[in-house]
Design an enzyme around this catalytic site. Structure first.
Site, short mmCIF file in Angstrom:
data_model
loop_
_atom_site.label_atom_id
_atom_site.label_comp_id
_atom_site.label_asym_id
_atom_site.label_seq_id
_atom_site.Cartn_x
_atom_site.Cartn_y
_atom_site.Cartn_z
N GLU A 1 14.30 -9.68 -1.33
CA GLU A 1 15.40 -10.05 -2.23
C GLU A 1 16.36 -8.87 -2.42
O GLU A 1 17.58 -9.05 -2.45
CB GLU A 1 14.83 -10.49 -3.60
CG GLU A 1 14.09 -11.82 -3.55
CD GLU A 1 12.70 -11.73 -2.92
OE1 GLU A 1 12.14 -10.61 -2.83
OE2 GLU A 1 12.16 -12.77 -2.50
N GLU B 1 12.97 4.13 6.34
CA GLU B 1 11.74 3.42 6.05
C GLU B 1 11.92 1.93 6.35
O GLU B 1 11.05 1.29 6.94
CB GLU B 1 11.34 3.60 4.58
CG GLU B 1 10.02 2.90 4.27
CD GLU B 1 9.67 2.94 2.79
OE1 GLU B 1 10.55 3.19 1.97
OE2 GLU B 1 8.49 2.68 2.47
N GLN C 1 4.57 9.55 0.36
CA GLN C 1 5.85 9.31 -0.29
C GLN C 1 5.66 8.91 -1.74
O GLN C 1 4.90 7.98 -2.02
CB GLN C 1 6.56 8.18 0.47
CG GLN C 1 7.85 7.73 -0.14
CD GLN C 1 8.24 6.34 0.36
OE1 GLN C 1 7.43 5.43 0.36
NE2 GLN C 1 9.47 6.19 0.80
N GLY C 2 6.32 9.57 -2.65
CA GLY C 2 6.19 9.22 -4.06
C GLY C 2 7.47 8.67 -4.65
O GLY C 2 8.28 9.42 -5.19
N TYR C 3 7.66 7.38 -4.50
CA TYR C 3 8.87 6.73 -5.03
C TYR C 3 8.52 5.80 -6.19
O TYR C 3 8.89 6.05 -7.32
CB TYR C 3 9.55 5.89 -3.93
CG TYR C 3 10.47 6.65 -3.02
CD1 TYR C 3 10.31 8.00 -2.79
CD2 TYR C 3 11.52 5.99 -2.37
CE1 TYR C 3 11.16 8.69 -1.93
CE2 TYR C 3 12.37 6.66 -1.52
CZ TYR C 3 12.19 8.01 -1.30
OH TYR C 3 13.03 8.67 -0.46
N SER C 4 7.80 4.71 -5.86
CA SER C 4 7.56 3.65 -6.84
C SER C 4 6.73 4.15 -8.00
O SER C 4 5.87 5.02 -7.85
CB SER C 4 6.83 2.48 -6.19
OG SER C 4 7.65 1.85 -5.26
#
Lengths: 381, 394, 394, 381
Positions: free
Chosen positions: C378, C249, C131-134
């Protein structure tokens, strides 16, 4: 089975909520401020009977609705939400539950229809000390001719001051703390030697202290087998704990809803206090805890309703539910008072009443620590 | 060390002679408290005597200068006095918002005349004070203060309403925040004034709390005349005085976290509930929670002492009082939750002799105000974040 | 009920025949996990067999339609399958971000061709996904996404860097967020694309964590060609796909709060530390903390089940996944703190055979990421406050 | 006595901080990443000797500084702050403490000057299981001619792999768990039958497991009275606990300071994350807890220094300090990693190292639960 209410159960929840919500917390305030001699509304109790709520778990042959633990919990939750004093837990759940389970045909005919109609009130006289200890029974019943003679003292008897019949747990053999050797007796509160003292509690609900001084009952007062009340008591106590847990969720969730309203409307430093992120996070945490507790309670009630479920499995599920619901409801009322600030401390606002009720429900049939202990013990550590 | 030990010997001897037996041991209830004032009531003549004797030595306000009726003690001497009082379980000779709150503010901001006039009667317990800060709609946010003082030359005419005024119905005088400049923004335009509660136009109404009857009142001012000589600090700068005083109030409320002189809750609970074969409180889960609280309480006592020592050494940031107020009040709430759990069903009773009219439950409920009165816990955390941690935007 | 019971009998019989002994019982370590993929490694031939058999029935993705390689089961049937697998302590036949995350998104947003192409190999464990998110500087705040895809007609050229890409160095394909409109504000202008990790210009570099070597990588794209056919959902609306997938997720990460199939921590601790005369774990304070955690864990398991049931009944708010993610990850951290306390000094070892190279300590440290990855605690609380509680300004 | 450091103590704190702060956490990283055979810096240890830190509690006649527990705590706090591996706790506090307390003139002359100079390293071989249990000693020493023969196994011996002398606690009478019947022996690690295994720990500090297989020592190896090590052990363990608590405060406070810096500088959603009120409140709470813990630790160390203080009173103060410091430091490192987010999980950032060190310090000489238990037991409930 899905861990959600069925459509029928949802309708029942709405019916109970609708009935109790009409007067809401006002009912409790009126009973308290008028110093009502009963401390509960007999009219409401009859309406409970008419709606099939008082006899929710009593079979239809005896005038009840023949429903299960989930349905009883649904009603208990509504009672917790509106803080309505009623003999539901003591009479419909604990009292009727024992008679349904153990009663002779005569005993059932004598008491169940009355309870189902909302006319008769039963009370279980079990506890003897300040803390829930169902096996620590020192009250004794000794053979006396054809009947028995009862001696001892009982405490925290829910609505014992208005009961038409007391179900007294007394030792007929063994020693204090034994799981065996306990028997149950149906005692008319008017019998010579029975002294009942109403104890008004912090939440304006009532319990009684009962002294039994050479109380003579006939042989047919015995409910169930001699010395053999243990298993039935365990079953009905678990049912009662499940309902108390449901009331805790009802009370906790309502205190939370009142708080959400307050957060949305009360302003300070020029902003709605609900805009402050520190309060948002606490509210979000509390919401989460309440949902978790709700799942635990429904899970326990469904387990109680499952045919042939092992008692140990039911007890474990109930311990989780009562402990979790108690802990979360306590957090909910503490946050409610704190977030309301000064007005939360006044008798005029309702949140304080929820704090009081949750305290009493937590002590009812075992507090958080009691049920944490039960889980650890059950799992062998 | 030896001078202090001499002082200790002197104190001990004096207390042996002068502290009546009636004021020793744990306090049984509210009426053990000595509040003093014009209409003072005393549980026994010995209580009155105790106040008079301690007041005469200035030991009701041990660290105040003797010229203002105090004891003139050093901090170390005051610690010795406190420890000797604890040793014999002496009850306080005076409960006084005058000593705890107004006095320190007058010592810092008062004129010489004000000090001469007000401090000695406070130390002797002759005048009882109450505090007029909060208003409906201006709780933690004092910027919204509405009580108005209109200038009439040598006096003001005050109109408005206060709320949460402790013991307003029994106090002789009030120290009070009033708005003297309605145009000024926020905290500016507020002044700190003193006036007699017997002044025409002052009335009070007690507030019923969840714990029942309470010392808190709503207080109403209807054209009340206030002499300008009774302005403390500069005109329109009452917020400076109030802040200073609030820090003392915070420390005072925080101090409830130290608990009573009495026995640890663990012992009380074990006596009530019973012990297992190895002598442990026979409720393992409750025992664990109490142990955690008792550790916190002991650590907190030390933090109170340390903060006082830092202050004396000139090294305490004023906002440390917020830290003590926050922690002490949360701790006291926790202690009473556990006391209720230990008390079980017995502690739930609300009326009648056995429960002393629900004393345990009422005390428990009363503690819930600790983290609200004198600035909520949230306000204290804001102050810490801003003034001690200097976090951005705090 | 009886149809379900028939199904249960069928499952039980099939598992008896088809679940090898080697994949039963608690997993001993990382290498028990079956991840599949082009370069799949299996601990034993039985592990390969287990994947092949379950994949052939579609029971690696029980609730997916059979036409896409799934099992076509109803939710109740899937529960039965899960409970039968638990009963024999069967290990999962496949660990797969394709099944857990990409699959549900494709089922909702994919074209028919994409479903046909990608889903069956996922279910059979033939293609392993990451997965390529951050990105560095855009952790919880995806609005700051920098990886750029420049339009070249039938394809894009992608340049940029991702971080926290789990198993990027072992994955075959990536599902990835890229900025396709650099002018659009915030979450607009982002698209969701798929491409082969073997495409020229893709490189990866593992990240060392506090727990040691980790599956996380930095992933670099240097002029990587991405076919436009592999756009999922609408152009510039990748955020919709991403949000949907993030909810899955979250639930997946939250599920770690349920703990392993193994024995309760209380039993493990009691066996390790010893029991007192009445059979209680002989560390009362630790025991109390574990009891509280075990209650929470059991309640959480029920909440997971209930939320799934609510979703199936169409009554679950999507933000409930935030609730589960928040609670489950905090719970798992708590469990491992307690496991470390129970392990005492023995659990502190970092190297060597006795501690299996510090397995306990590394597992404990690894859990600290639970409340960060997939959106911090948070962020989850923010989402709850905004979408479930509708608090002002949230 | 005021609960603040004296000027001299403050200067000592600054000196230790200055020395260790030069390299800071880099020292730990270097020792770890180079897989240093000692796992600590002998050069630094000699510098400790030169500055009078290694012999802080050793009398001046034996080359030490002749200071007290507060001063030892000040040094321990600096070690915690900078995560510096050093034999301070094992050698200067526990080891030297026992020899100062119990040693013969010969034993003192033999070991104390070396420790004070930072040349010699002592290690206390006490624990046998995974949890702190100072009275659960199964290792035995039996009379063997003029000397003794030792058998047993020891664990979690701080820096035992580099010790010049082991102080072994062995049972000479009574049974496992007895408070009496334990004796101490000074054992050369090169003696036949001693097998030492270095155990690298999660925090890159080191302890050892030690097997004693028919280890023969002479009569003069006995430290203190036969069977009578108990009271001295209790005293020195309390000293060690006080110092471990000080290290916990040092580590926790430093993790907090790193976090404050991060909160002030890291931006997200266009704002410094320290502007988010939810994080502000958590930081303010943590600050408060750290100050409370700091007071508890200083209070305990001052109590240990008070002449003629009752052992029970000292033990109680130490239990409070170790429990509170441990709980607070744990919270501090958890918040530190969480507030740092992803980067806090990487080995590149220092906060993870603090989390690891706090875990080990918490297990050292009794964890939070151990000392909560100690308090409750001491107070009779």
């Amino acid at each position: 089975m899905a861990l959600i209410l069925t459509d029928e159960q949802q309708m029942l929840a709405e019916a109970a909520d609708g009935l109790l919500g009409e007067e809401g917390v006002g009912a409790l305030r009126r009973l308290r401020d008028d110093r009502d001699p009963d401390g509960l509304s007999r009219d409401l109790w009859r309406t409970f009977g008419e709606m099939g709520l008082a006899g929710v778990m009593i079979d239809e042959a005896h005038g009840g609705s023949g429903l299960g633990a989930v349905e009883a919990g649904v009603i208990a939750e509504a009672l917790g939400k509106h803080l309505t004093p009623s003999p539901f837990l003591g009479s419909s759940v604990l009292g009727a539950g024992l008679i349904v389970d153990l009663g002779s045909a005569e005993q059932k005919d004598r008491w169940l229809p009355g309870v189902a109609e909302g006319e008769a009130i039963l009370a279980l006289a079990l506890e003897e000390g300040g803390r829930h200890a169902p096996h620590r029974i020192a009250a004794r019943a000794e053979r006396d001719g054809n009947g028995f003679r009862l001696n001892g003292s009982k405490a925290f008897v829910l609505d014992g001051h208005v009961a038409d019949a007391l179900i007294v747990a007394a030792r007929t053999s063994g020693k204090v703390g034994d799981r065996e050797g306990v028997s149950l007796f149906l005692v008319d509160p008017g019998t010579a030697g029975v002294a009942i003292e109403r104890t008004a509690m912090v939440d304006a609900h009532n319990a009684a202290r009962i002294m039994l001084d050479d109380v003579r009952v006939d042989a047919d007062a015995l409910l169930g087998e001699l010395d053999g009340a243990g298993p039935a008591l365990d079953r009905v106590l678990d049912l009662g704990r499940g309902c108390a847990a449901a009331s805790l969720v009802g009370a906790g969730a309502q205190a939370f809803d009142l708080t959400l309203d307050y957060l949305r409307t009360r302003t300070q430093f020029g902003r709605a206090i609900g805009e402050f992120q520190a309060l948002q996070h606490r509210a979000a945490h509390l919401f989460t805890e309440l949902e978790i507790a709700r799942a635990a309670v429904l899970g326990a009630l469904q387990t109680l309703d499952r045919p042939g479920v092992a008692p140990a499995q039911a007890a474990r599920a109930v311990a989780v539910a009562k402990a979790k619901a108690g802990q979360v409801a306590e957090l909910a009322v503490q946050e409610a008072v704190q977030m309301h600030g000064g007005v939360g401390m006044t008798d005029e606002f309702d949140v304080g009443l929820y704090m009081k009720r949750v305290r009493v429900l937590n002590e009812t049939l075992g507090d958080v620590g009691h049920h944490q202990e039960a889980l650890a013990t059950a799992d062998g550590w | 060390m030896s001078e202090l030990e001499d002082f200790r010997a002197e104190v001990r001897a004096w207390l042996a002679d002068n502290c009546p037996a009636e004021v020793r041991g744990p306090m049984a209830g509210e009426d053990d408290r000595i509040w003093g004032g014009r209409n003072a009531t005393f549980k026994t003549p010995a209580h009155r005597l105790w106040l008079e004797r301690m007041g005469a030595r200035g030991w009701t306000a041990p660290e105040w200068p003797t010229e203002y009726g105090g004891g003139g003690l050093s901090r170390d001497q005051a610690k010795v006095l406190a420890s000797e009082l604890r040793r014999i379980e002496a009850q306080p000779p005076l409960f006084s918002f005058g000593v705890w709150m107004l006095g320190p503010a007058l010592l810092k901001f008062g004129t010489e005349a004000q000090k001469q006039t007000f401090l000695p009667p406070i130390a002797r317990g002759e005048i009882r004070w109450c505090q007029g800060y909060s208003e409906p709609g201006a709780g933690s946010d004092l910027a919204g203060l509405q009580t108005r003082a209109v200038d009439q030359g040598d006096h003001w005419i005050v109109n408005g309403q206060k709320v949460w005024t402790s013991y307003a119905d029994q106090a002789d005088w009030i120290f009070c925040l009033v708005r003297t400049d309605p145009e000024a923004p926020k905290h500016l335009g507020i002044s700190f004034v003193l006036f007699d509660m017997a002044t025409p136009g002052v009335s009070t109404k007690p507030i019923t709390l969840i714990s029942g009857k309470s010392p808190f009142c709503e207080t109403f001012f209807d054209d009340v005349r206030v002499d300008k000589a009774n302005l403390v600090g500069a005109l329109n700068r009452g917020w400076d005085v109030a802040k200073y005083l609030l820090a003392h109030e915070r420390t005072m409320i925080g101090a409830i976290g130290e608990g009573d002189v009495g026995r640890p809750l663990g012992q009380i609970a074990a006596d009530a509930i019973g012990r297992d074969a190895s002598g442990r409180l026979d409720q393992p889960m409750l025992r664990a929670r109490i142990a955690e609280m008792e550790i916190d309480a002991e650590a907190f006592r030390l933090a109170m002492e340390r903060t006082g020592d830092l202050a004396k050494a000139g090294r305490a940031h004023p906002a440390l009082s917020s830290m003590l107020k926050y922690y002490g009040s949360e701790l006291n709430k926790c202690r009473h939750e556990l006391a209720m759990a230990a008390g079980g069903a017995d502690a739930l009773e609300w009326e009648g002799e056995r429960s002393r009219n629900g004393q345990a439950a009422r005390d428990w409920l009363r503690t819930k105000a600790n983290s609200i009165e004198g600035g909520t816990s949230e306000i204290q955390l804001n102050i810490i974040a801003k003034h001690l941690l200097r976090l951005p935007g705090a």
